[in-house]
Write an enzyme that holds these catalytic residues in place. Structure first.
Site, PDB file in Angstrom:
ATOM      1  N   TYR A 194       0.812  -1.222   0.000  1.00 34.48           N
ATOM      2  CA  TYR A 194       0.000   0.000   0.000  1.00 34.48           C
ATOM      3  C   TYR A 194       0.842   1.267   0.000  1.00 34.48           C
ATOM      4  O   TYR A 194       0.310   2.343   0.247  1.00 34.48           O
ATOM      5  CB  TYR A 194      -0.907   0.044   1.233  1.00 34.48           C
ATOM      6  CG  TYR A 194      -2.074  -0.909   1.209  1.00 34.48           C
ATOM      7  CD1 TYR A 194      -2.512  -1.506   0.045  1.00 34.48           C
ATOM      8  CD2 TYR A 194      -2.769  -1.183   2.377  1.00 34.48           C
ATOM      9  CE1 TYR A 194      -3.585  -2.373   0.042  1.00 34.48           C
ATOM     10  CE2 TYR A 194      -3.850  -2.047   2.390  1.00 34.48           C
ATOM     11  CZ  TYR A 194      -4.260  -2.634   1.227  1.00 34.48           C
ATOM     12  OH  TYR A 194      -5.326  -3.478   1.230  1.00 34.48           O
TER      13      TYR A 194
ATOM     14  N   ASP B  65      -9.346  -6.383   9.689  1.00 33.83           N
ATOM     15  CA  ASP B  65     -10.764  -6.392   9.282  1.00 33.83           C
ATOM     16  C   ASP B  65     -11.417  -7.696   9.734  1.00 33.83           C
ATOM     17  O   ASP B  65     -12.538  -7.718  10.232  1.00 33.83           O
ATOM     18  CB  ASP B  65     -10.906  -6.249   7.757  1.00 33.83           C
ATOM     19  CG  ASP B  65     -11.031  -4.786   7.329  1.00 33.83           C
ATOM     20  OD1 ASP B  65     -10.553  -3.914   8.079  1.00 33.83           O
ATOM     21  OD2 ASP B  65     -11.586  -4.521   6.248  1.00 33.83           O
TER      22      ASP B  65
ATOM     23  N   ASP C 133      -1.830 -17.017   6.407  1.00 33.09           N
ATOM     24  CA  ASP C 133      -2.985 -17.865   6.068  1.00 33.09           C
ATOM     25  C   ASP C 133      -3.446 -18.668   7.290  1.00 33.09           C
ATOM     26  O   ASP C 133      -4.638 -18.833   7.530  1.00 33.09           O
ATOM     27  CB  ASP C 133      -2.685 -18.780   4.871  1.00 33.09           C
ATOM     28  CG  ASP C 133      -1.280 -19.342   4.879  1.00 33.09           C
ATOM     29  OD1 ASP C 133      -0.492 -18.999   5.786  1.00 33.09           O
ATOM     30  OD2 ASP C 133      -0.957 -20.154   3.990  1.00 33.09           O
TER      31      ASP C 133
ATOM     32  N   ASP D  91      -3.971  -5.017   7.208  1.00 36.15           N
ATOM     33  CA  ASP D  91      -5.277  -4.492   6.818  1.00 36.15           C
ATOM     34  C   ASP D  91      -6.302  -5.624   6.828  1.00 36.15           C
ATOM     35  O   ASP D  91      -7.387  -5.525   7.410  1.00 36.15           O
ATOM     36  CB  ASP D  91      -5.154  -3.880   5.417  1.00 36.15           C
ATOM     37  CG  ASP D  91      -6.381  -3.073   5.036  1.00 36.15           C
ATOM     38  OD1 ASP D  91      -7.130  -2.688   5.941  1.00 36.15           O
ATOM     39  OD2 ASP D  91      -6.581  -2.834   3.832  1.00 36.15           O
TER      40      ASP D  91
ATOM     41  N   LYS E 130       4.586 -14.174   5.889  1.00 34.46           N
ATOM     42  CA  LYS E 130       4.553 -15.322   4.971  1.00 34.46           C
ATOM     43  C   LYS E 130       6.010 -15.601   4.617  1.00 34.46           C
ATOM     44  O   LYS E 130       6.408 -15.617   3.442  1.00 34.46           O
ATOM     45  CB  LYS E 130       3.697 -14.951   3.741  1.00 34.46           C
ATOM     46  CG  LYS E 130       3.338 -16.114   2.849  1.00 34.46           C
ATOM     47  CD  LYS E 130       2.399 -17.119   3.478  1.00 34.46           C
ATOM     48  CE  LYS E 130       2.219 -18.321   2.566  1.00 34.46           C
ATOM     49  NZ  LYS E 130       1.661 -19.492   3.263  1.00 34.46           N
TER      50      LYS E 130
HETATM   51  P1  ATP Z   1     -12.915   1.140   2.578  1.00 30.45           P
HETATM   52  O1  ATP Z   1     -12.326   0.324   1.467  1.00 30.45           O
HETATM   53  O2  ATP Z   1     -13.112   2.577   2.275  1.00 30.45           O
HETATM   54  O3  ATP Z   1     -12.273   0.892   3.919  1.00 30.45           O
HETATM   55  P2  ATP Z   1     -14.893  -0.897   2.747  1.00 30.45           P
HETATM   56  O4  ATP Z   1     -14.987  -1.365   1.341  1.00 30.45           O
HETATM   57  O5  ATP Z   1     -14.112  -1.671   3.739  1.00 30.45           O
HETATM   58  O6  ATP Z   1     -14.388   0.634   2.757  1.00 30.45           O
HETATM   59  P3  ATP Z   1     -17.008   0.079   4.333  1.00 30.45           P
HETATM   60  O7  ATP Z   1     -17.387   1.391   3.775  1.00 30.45           O
HETATM   61  O8  ATP Z   1     -16.192   0.087   5.546  1.00 30.45           O
HETATM   62  O9  ATP Z   1     -16.354  -0.761   3.183  1.00 30.45           O
HETATM   63  O10 ATP Z   1     -18.300  -0.734   4.636  1.00 30.45           O
HETATM   64  C1  ATP Z   1     -18.566  -2.080   4.277  1.00 30.45           C
HETATM   65  C2  ATP Z   1     -19.979  -2.370   4.767  1.00 30.45           C
HETATM   66  O11 ATP Z   1     -19.967  -2.558   6.184  1.00 30.45           O
HETATM   67  C3  ATP Z   1     -20.892  -1.190   4.518  1.00 30.45           C
HETATM   68  O12 ATP Z   1     -21.512  -1.328   3.276  1.00 30.45           O
HETATM   69  C4  ATP Z   1     -21.851  -1.221   5.665  1.00 30.45           C
HETATM   70  O13 ATP Z   1     -22.967  -1.992   5.350  1.00 30.45           O
HETATM   71  C5  ATP Z   1     -21.051  -1.896   6.787  1.00 30.45           C
HETATM   72  N1  ATP Z   1     -20.528  -0.886   7.725  1.00 30.45           N
HETATM   73  C6  ATP Z   1     -19.325  -0.273   7.684  1.00 30.45           C
HETATM   74  N2  ATP Z   1     -19.199   0.598   8.687  1.00 30.45           N
HETATM   75  C7  ATP Z   1     -20.326   0.532   9.397  1.00 30.45           C
HETATM   76  C8  ATP Z   1     -20.816   1.210  10.559  1.00 30.45           C
HETATM   77  N3  ATP Z   1     -20.098   2.130  11.234  1.00 30.45           N
HETATM   78  N4  ATP Z   1     -22.047   0.890  11.013  1.00 30.45           N
HETATM   79  C9  ATP Z   1     -22.796  -0.038  10.394  1.00 30.45           C
HETATM   80  N5  ATP Z   1     -22.395  -0.705   9.292  1.00 30.45           N
HETATM   81  C10 ATP Z   1     -21.182  -0.418   8.790  1.00 30.45           C
END
Ligand code: ATP
Length: 361
Positions: free
Chosen positions: A138, A245, A217, A241, A185
Site C-alpha cells: 500500500y 478487518d 494464512d 489491513d 509469509k
Molecule cells: P474502505 O475500502 O473505504 O475501507 P470498505 O470497502 O471496507 O471501505 P465500508 O465502507 O467500511 O467498506 O463498509 C462495508 C460495509 O460494512 C458497509 O456497506 C456497511 O454496510 C457496513 N458498515 C461499515 N461501517 C459501518 C458502521 N459504522 N455501522 C454499520 N455498518 C457499517
C-alpha cells in the site's frame, strides 16, 4: 487544537458522536478541547474540484491530533481514474508508521458468524493488530492503475521500517499481556523473511515478552478459533489491513473497530470502517468505532504527562461499555438504536460515571 475531518458517507454522522463523547469526557475532567472541522474527500472534490479544503493539510500538521471519519463515494473519481478522497488518507498517514487496531468485544455485543450470534465472550477478545503503515503493497508510490494487459504491484519491505514497527509492538505488549505474535509469509516471500528476522532479533532483547509466529494464512482461522490466545499481533501493511478487518468480526464487526495511526510526534485516529455509502444519511451507522477512536486519541494526548487525558479516554471507553451492555446498539450489532441515540447515551453515561467518580472522592 484537534483537527476533525469527517469526510464522506457515514463519516460525518459517526464523527459527530465521537466529538460529543470526547468533549463530554474532557469536560468531566476539567480539560478544554478545541476542535476545528475541515471538509475533505470525494464530496469536497465534487463540489470544488479539490479533495482538501483550503489550509486543511497544514492545520492537520500543526494540530495536537487528527480525528478522521472516512473518504470515498461510488463513481467519484479523479481525472486519472483513481478514487477521489484516497489522497487525503495517504496525505494524513504520511510518516505515521504504526497503524494500531485494537479489537475488544464490548458486553452486550454478540458477534454474528454465519448470521447467528457466536458464543465468543467479551473476556476472550482483547487483542491489538499492529500494522506497518508506510511501505509494503500500500505504499503511496506504488502504481495505482494498470497500463496494459499486465499489472505489477511492487512490495518493498525495509529492515528499518520493520524494526520500527516491531519495536512499537513490543513496547505496547510490555504495557499489556506481554505477548507478541509475528504474522508474515516468510516461507515464501523475501520481504517477510526480512520482517521475521527483525522480529526474532528484537524478541531476544525482550525476554519478559512471550513471542510466537504465524503465517498469515494460518493466522486467520487461528484468530477466529481461539482469540484469547492472542495479545499483540505485528505484521506488514496489506496483511495487517486484512487481518484487522477479520479480527474486527470478533468485536462485533467493522462498525465497532477503532484505530490509531501514530508517528514519533503526530497521531491520526479513525474508525476502521470506510464511508459505507449504502447506509449514509440514515442515522443507522454504528458510531462505536469512531467513539473508541476518540478515546484512543484522548489517551494518546496523555503521553506528555497530563494524566487527566488518560482518565478521560478510559471514561469514554467505559461509557461505550455501559451503553452496549444496556442493549443500546445499532442494527449491525443486533440492536434497534439510531446512531444519534447511541451517541447521546454515551454522553449521558460519561456524565453519570464522572459524577460517581467525583462523589467517591
Ligand atoms: P474502505 O475500502 O473505504 O475501507 P470498505 O470497502 O471496507 O471501505 P465500508 O465502507 O467500511 O467498506 O463498509 C462495508 C460495509 O460494512 C458497509 O456497506 C456497511 O454496510 C457496513 N458498515 C461499515 N461501517 C459501518 C458502521 N459504522 N455501522 C454499520 N455498518 C457499517
Amino acid at each position: 487544537m484537534i483537527a476533525v475531518l469527517p469526510g464522506d458517507g457515514i463519516g460525518p454522522e459517526v464523527i459527530r458522536e465521537a466529538v460529543a463523547g470526547m468533549d463530554a469526557a474532557a469536560c468531566a475532567l476539567g480539560l478544554e478541547l478545541t476542535f476545528e472541522q475541515f471538509p475533505c474527500g470525494a464530496a469536497q472534490y465534487q463540489r470544488t474540484g479539490r479533495q482538501w479544503s483550503r489550509g486543511a493539510l497544514r492545520a492537520c500538521r500543526r494540530a495536537e491530533a487528527v480525528l478522521f471519519g472516512a473518504v470515498g463515494l461510488p463513481g467519484v473519481t479523479l481525472d486519472d481514474g483513481r478514487a477521489a478522497g484516497a489522497d487525503v488518507l495517504f496525505g494524513l498517514r504520511q510518516g505515521l508508521y504504526a497503524n494500531v487496531r485494537p479489537v475488544k468485544l464490548m458486553p452486550g455485543v454478540r458477534p454474528l458468524l454465519g448470521g447467528r450470534p457466536s458464543a465468543v465472550r467479551p473476556e476472550d477478545v482483547n487483542l491489538v493488530v499492529v500494522r506497518e503503515n508506510t511501505e509494503g503493497l500500500y505504499a503511496p508510490f506504488a502504481p495505482l492503475l494498470p497500463k496494459g494487459p499486465e499489472a505489477r504491484d511492487v512490495r518493498t519491505i525495509t529492515l528499518s521500517a520493520s524494526r520500527r514497527i516491531i519495536r512499537h509492538a513490543f513496547s505496547l505488549a510490555a504495557a499489556r499481556n506481554k505477548r507478541v505474535t509475528c504474522v508474515d509469509k516468510s516461507n515464501l516471500l523475501a520481504g517477510c523473511v526480512l520482517f521475521s528476522q527483525a522480529f526474532q532479533d528484537i524478541a531476544t532483547r525482550h525476554p519478559q515478552v512471550k513471542t510466537d509466529h504465524l503465517f498469515i494464512d494460518a493466522a486467520m482461522p487461528a484468530l477466529l478459533r481461539n482469540p484469547a490466545a492472542y495479545d499483540v499481533l505485528v505484521t506488514t501493511n496489506l496483511f495487517g489491513d486484512i487481518l484487522s478487518d477479520l479480527a474486527s468480526v470478533l468485536g462485533g464487526g467493522l462498525g465497532t473497530a477503532p484505530s490509531a495511526n501514530l508517528g514519533t510526534k503526530r497521531g491520526m485516529f479513525e474508525p476502521v470502517h470506510g464511508s459505507a455509502p449504502d447506509i449514509a444519511g440514515k442515522d443507522t451507522a454504528n458510531p462505536v468505532g469512531a467513539v473508541l477512536s476518540g478515546a484512543m486519541l484522548l489517551e494518546w494526548l496523555s503521553r506528555k504527562g497530563e494524566w487527566r487525558y488518560q482518565v478521560a479516554g478510559s471514561l469514554l471507553e467505559q461509557a461505550v461499555r455501559d451503553v452496549t451492555s444496556r442493549g443500546i446498539c445499532t442494527p449491525d450489532i443486533g440492536g434497534t438504536a439510531r446512531c444519534s441515540e447511541v451517541g447521546a447515551a454515551i454522553v449521558e453515561s460519561v456524565a453519570a460515571n464522572a459524577k460517581k467518580m467525583r462523589d467517591a472522592r
